[in-house]
Write a protein that holds these residues in place. Structure first.
Motif, PDB file in Angstrom:
ATOM      1  N   MET A 368       0.802  -1.223   0.000  1.00  0.00           N
ATOM      2  CA  MET A 368       0.000   0.000   0.000  1.00  0.00           C
ATOM      3  C   MET A 368       0.838   1.277   0.000  1.00  0.00           C
ATOM      4  O   MET A 368       0.505   2.248  -0.676  1.00  0.00           O
ATOM      5  CB  MET A 368      -0.913   0.013   1.229  1.00  0.00           C
ATOM      6  CG  MET A 368      -1.911  -1.127   1.253  1.00  0.00           C
ATOM      7  SD  MET A 368      -3.097  -1.025  -0.094  1.00  0.00           S
ATOM      8  CE  MET A 368      -3.905   0.518   0.285  1.00  0.00           C
ATOM      9  N   GLU A 369       1.921   1.294   0.756  1.00  0.00           N
ATOM     10  CA  GLU A 369       2.670   2.541   0.943  1.00  0.00           C
ATOM     11  C   GLU A 369       4.117   2.204   1.239  1.00  0.00           C
ATOM     12  O   GLU A 369       4.415   1.247   1.977  1.00  0.00           O
ATOM     13  CB  GLU A 369       2.059   3.349   2.091  1.00  0.00           C
ATOM     14  CG  GLU A 369       2.551   4.763   2.211  1.00  0.00           C
ATOM     15  CD  GLU A 369       1.796   5.536   3.275  1.00  0.00           C
ATOM     16  OE1 GLU A 369       2.005   6.752   3.402  1.00  0.00           O
ATOM     17  OE2 GLU A 369       0.983   4.913   3.997  1.00  0.00           O
ATOM     18  N   GLN A 388       6.872 -11.897  10.932  1.00  0.00           N
ATOM     19  CA  GLN A 388       6.090 -12.548  11.981  1.00  0.00           C
ATOM     20  C   GLN A 388       4.666 -12.020  11.983  1.00  0.00           C
ATOM     21  O   GLN A 388       3.692 -12.787  12.118  1.00  0.00           O
ATOM     22  CB  GLN A 388       6.747 -12.318  13.340  1.00  0.00           C
ATOM     23  CG  GLN A 388       6.011 -12.962  14.500  1.00  0.00           C
ATOM     24  CD  GLN A 388       5.982 -14.477  14.422  1.00  0.00           C
ATOM     25  OE1 GLN A 388       7.026 -15.116  14.335  1.00  0.00           O
ATOM     26  NE2 GLN A 388       4.789 -15.067  14.398  1.00  0.00           N
ATOM     27  N   LEU A 389       4.502 -10.703  11.816  1.00  0.00           N
ATOM     28  CA  LEU A 389       3.159 -10.137  11.721  1.00  0.00           C
ATOM     29  C   LEU A 389       2.436 -10.653  10.484  1.00  0.00           C
ATOM     30  O   LEU A 389       1.220 -10.920  10.521  1.00  0.00           O
ATOM     31  CB  LEU A 389       3.257  -8.605  11.681  1.00  0.00           C
ATOM     32  CG  LEU A 389       3.843  -7.921  12.930  1.00  0.00           C
ATOM     33  CD1 LEU A 389       3.918  -6.411  12.707  1.00  0.00           C
ATOM     34  CD2 LEU A 389       3.014  -8.240  14.163  1.00  0.00           C
ATOM     35  N   SER A 390       3.178 -10.815   9.381  1.00  0.00           N
ATOM     36  CA  SER A 390       2.571 -11.351   8.160  1.00  0.00           C
ATOM     37  C   SER A 390       2.151 -12.805   8.350  1.00  0.00           C
ATOM     38  O   SER A 390       1.084 -13.222   7.891  1.00  0.00           O
ATOM     39  CB  SER A 390       3.564 -11.234   6.996  1.00  0.00           C
ATOM     40  OG  SER A 390       3.948  -9.895   6.786  1.00  0.00           O
ATOM     41  N   ARG A 404      -2.481  -6.425   3.518  1.00  0.00           N
ATOM     42  CA  ARG A 404      -1.811  -5.208   3.081  1.00  0.00           C
ATOM     43  C   ARG A 404      -0.554  -4.983   3.932  1.00  0.00           C
ATOM     44  O   ARG A 404      -0.551  -5.205   5.133  1.00  0.00           O
ATOM     45  CB  ARG A 404      -2.738  -4.002   3.204  1.00  0.00           C
ATOM     46  CG  ARG A 404      -3.995  -4.113   2.351  1.00  0.00           C
ATOM     47  CD  ARG A 404      -4.894  -2.908   2.593  1.00  0.00           C
ATOM     48  NE  ARG A 404      -6.070  -2.916   1.739  1.00  0.00           N
ATOM     49  CZ  ARG A 404      -7.208  -3.551   2.044  1.00  0.00           C
ATOM     50  NH1 ARG A 404      -7.318  -4.213   3.194  1.00  0.00           N
ATOM     51  NH2 ARG A 404      -8.229  -3.510   1.204  1.00  0.00           N
ATOM     52  N   ILE A 405       0.497  -4.536   3.259  1.00  0.00           N
ATOM     53  CA  ILE A 405       1.776  -4.224   3.905  1.00  0.00           C
ATOM     54  C   ILE A 405       2.160  -2.809   3.512  1.00  0.00           C
ATOM     55  O   ILE A 405       1.953  -2.384   2.364  1.00  0.00           O
ATOM     56  CB  ILE A 405       2.872  -5.218   3.488  1.00  0.00           C
ATOM     57  CG1 ILE A 405       2.525  -6.639   3.958  1.00  0.00           C
ATOM     58  CG2 ILE A 405       4.236  -4.807   4.067  1.00  0.00           C
ATOM     59  CD1 ILE A 405       3.544  -7.678   3.550  1.00  0.00           C
ATOM     60  N   VAL A 422       1.202  -4.277   9.002  1.00  0.00           N
ATOM     61  CA  VAL A 422       0.553  -5.364   8.253  1.00  0.00           C
ATOM     62  C   VAL A 422      -0.923  -5.354   8.618  1.00  0.00           C
ATOM     63  O   VAL A 422      -1.274  -5.391   9.809  1.00  0.00           O
ATOM     64  CB  VAL A 422       1.183  -6.737   8.580  1.00  0.00           C
ATOM     65  CG1 VAL A 422       0.426  -7.849   7.850  1.00  0.00           C
ATOM     66  CG2 VAL A 422       2.663  -6.751   8.220  1.00  0.00           C
ATOM     67  N   GLN A 423      -1.789  -5.315   7.607  1.00  0.00           N
ATOM     68  CA  GLN A 423      -3.242  -5.258   7.820  1.00  0.00           C
ATOM     69  C   GLN A 423      -3.887  -6.490   7.208  1.00  0.00           C
ATOM     70  O   GLN A 423      -3.600  -6.859   6.074  1.00  0.00           O
ATOM     71  CB  GLN A 423      -3.823  -3.995   7.187  1.00  0.00           C
ATOM     72  CG  GLN A 423      -5.304  -3.786   7.465  1.00  0.00           C
ATOM     73  CD  GLN A 423      -5.813  -2.524   6.806  1.00  0.00           C
ATOM     74  OE1 GLN A 423      -5.472  -2.245   5.652  1.00  0.00           O
ATOM     75  NE2 GLN A 423      -6.617  -1.766   7.516  1.00  0.00           N
ATOM     76  N   ASP A 424      -4.770  -7.143   7.996  1.00  0.00           N
ATOM     77  CA  ASP A 424      -5.460  -8.341   7.511  1.00  0.00           C
ATOM     78  C   ASP A 424      -6.962  -8.139   7.563  1.00  0.00           C
ATOM     79  O   ASP A 424      -7.460  -7.147   8.101  1.00  0.00           O
ATOM     80  CB  ASP A 424      -5.045  -9.557   8.344  1.00  0.00           C
ATOM     81  CG  ASP A 424      -5.437  -9.422   9.803  1.00  0.00           C
ATOM     82  OD1 ASP A 424      -6.643  -9.420  10.103  1.00  0.00           O
ATOM     83  OD2 ASP A 424      -4.516  -9.315  10.662  1.00  0.00           O
TER      84      ASP A 424
END
Length: 514
Positions: A368-369, A388-390, A404-405, A422-424
């Motif tokens: 995304m950015e 790890q977040l992914s 999204r990263i 990181v957005q899920d």
């Protein structure tokens, strides 16, 4: 059953000696406070003794110099008298008598006039002694010897009246040979010097006693922090490392106490880390060990069942390996070399993370950015945290879901920070879990989630927070229940230059398209 190794003994003829014992150092019998006080007293005594002896020598030398000055002064006065009255007197006796009648001698002085080697007049400052004319025993004989000497000055160390310094002025009056003899006795001034030295010695003794008390008190104050260190060290045990030495002031002793407390802080941190590792390992490994043991105890002879049992056991062992690896990472997070700071390009770091994250699962990965600029960080640890977040996002989503990263710079100047997130589109995080989800072995979940406990050891987010903390940053979560969650980290990235640094908003889709 005994083995061959057990039967081997030392070769015959060789005596095996015990290793030499280290000679134990005997503790000093005298306490440090007494030693400090004793050394101060000894050094003070030697200093005062040296000063006293040197001062006495200087004062005695001054007595001799004063006697010589008095003799020279008297000689100069007599010479001036001779010049002024050379025409007034026809005889040497009358001249000497007139001069001596005018003199006022002090108690340690004798001025004697002689004509042709015989005394004719005397001005005597001594008390009367055995010799009525001179005031001390043997004076007549000594005077005659001085009048016969070729030298006109000298020193006699031993007389009945004490040490004597003398000088003689010879003159001629008509046909007669006259002489003026000046005698200076130094016994009384020397006795006064010795009396003064004795007085000073008594004063010095009182000063030594006073300095001893002061040294005792000061040594106690100086050694108080040392005693506190000893007391704290004696009270510390393996179960309680919280005791600390009180710090007062900013001197060297206070610095010792501060350093000792810092050492205790490090020991407490190490002990806490080890204890936490042991507790966490015991807590988390107990279940897989029980599962592995249970399956192995019930292992069947059937090949299919054995194959299935070994598969389950292998899976549990893999999980144990991952738990131990994660625990070791968290244990290392307390060490100074956990992160290795280096300059890196934020855009390159973000693109590399996004490329590596695509291999974690069949998801719609979207960049995304991208923050463009430079930051000081440990690229490997930052990559580990974001991946790890992914991985967590993959666990809470289904194939085809969007993840999204992104990264961006927030703030300006010294307050600028690099944010990676990181957005899920998963179930989100309950508000009760958001405050503690980064703690060890905490697995978040939405209310009413029927999928059962989340997979994983519950250590991933704790590792993310440890990496962020090691950079001086923080880990965070922003979630709306039922609408997914955004996890990220913020690390300090002070702005070195404003040129060419910006946040670029892009859209890069990977995987399946919607």
């Amino acid at each position: 059953m005994a083995t061959m190794t057990d039967a081997i003994t030392a070769p015959i003829g060789i005596v095996q000696e015990d290793p030499p014992r280290r000679r134990s150092l005997r503790p000093r019998a005298m306490p440090a406070r007494w030693r400090i006080t004793a050394w101060i007293i000894v050094s003070t005594v030697f200093t005062l003794l040296a000063v006293g002896l040197m001062g006495r020598s200087i004062f005695l030398s001054s007595v001799d110099q004063d006697a010589n000055v008095d003799i020279e002064q008297e000689a100069q006065e007599f010479l001036r008298f001779l010049e002024d009255s050379s025409t007034e007197f026809t005889s040497a006796e009358g001249l000497l008598q007139e001069y001596l009648d005018r003199q006022s001698v002090h108690s340690n002085e004798i001025i004697l006039g002689a004509v042709d080697g015989a005394p004719v007049a005397t001005a005597n400052g001594l008390v009367e002694g055995s010799d009525a004319s001179l005031g001390f025993a043997g004076g007549q004989t000594l005077v005659l010897q001085m009048l016969d000497l070729e030298e006109n000055a000298g020193v006699v160390e031993s007389t009945a009246a004490g040490p004597l310094r003398w000088g003689r002025v010879d003159f001629t009056a008509g046909d007669a040979q006259g002489a003026l003899l000046v005698l200076q006795f130094t016994e009384a001034p020397r006795a006064a010097v010795d009396q003064s030295v004795v007085t000073i010695a008594w004063v010095a003794l009182a000063g030594i006693l006073l300095s001893s008390g002061v040294a005792w008190l000061v040594a106690g104050q100086i050694l108080a922090p040392i005693r506190a260190v000893h007391r704290v060290a004696r009270e510390i045990n393996e179960h309680d490392l919280t005791a600390r030495v009180p710090v007062n002031g900013t001197d060297d002793i206070a610095a010792v106490a501060i350093t000792f407390n810092q050492m205790l802080d490090r020991l407490e941190d190490v002990y806490a880390t080890q204890q936490r590792f042991v507790d966490d390992a015991g807590h988390e490994l107990r279940t897989p060990i029980t599962i592995v043991r249970g399956h192995l105890e019930l292992l069947s002879e059937d090949q299919d069942e054995r194959r299935e049992t070994l598969r389950l056991v292998s899976g549990e062992l893999d999980r144990m390996t991952r738990i131990v690896t994660d625990l070791l990472v968290l244990a290392r997070a307390q060490q100074p070399d956990f992160v290795r700071i280096a300059g890196c390009d934020a855009a390159t770091l973000t693109l590399d993370i996004e490329a590596k994250a695509q291999a974690l699962g069949d998801r719609r990965w979207q960049l995304m950015e991208v923050a463009e600029g430079h930051a000081s960080c440990d690229p490997q640890r930052i990559t580990q945290a974001v991946l790890q977040l992914s991985a967590n996002a993959v666990q809470v989503t289904e194939p085809g879901d969007r993840i999204r990263i992104g990264s961006r710079f927030d703030g300006e100047g010294a307050q600028r920070r690099l944010r990676l997130w990181v957005q899920d589109e998963g179930p989100g995080v309950a508000s009760a879990d958001a405050a503690r989800i980064f703690e060890r072995f905490v697995r978040g979940g939405a209310p009413g989630d029927t999928a059962g406990p989340r997979r994983g050891s519950g250590l991933g987010l704790a590792i993310v927070r440890a990496i962020a903390d090691a950079h001086g940053g923080s880990a965070w979560v922003d979630s709306v229940l039922g609408e997914g969650a955004t996890f990220g980290i913020d690390i300090p990235a002070p702005d070195s230059t404003d040129a060419g640094e910006a946040n670029v908003i892009i859209e890069s889709l990977s995987g399946k398209d919607a």
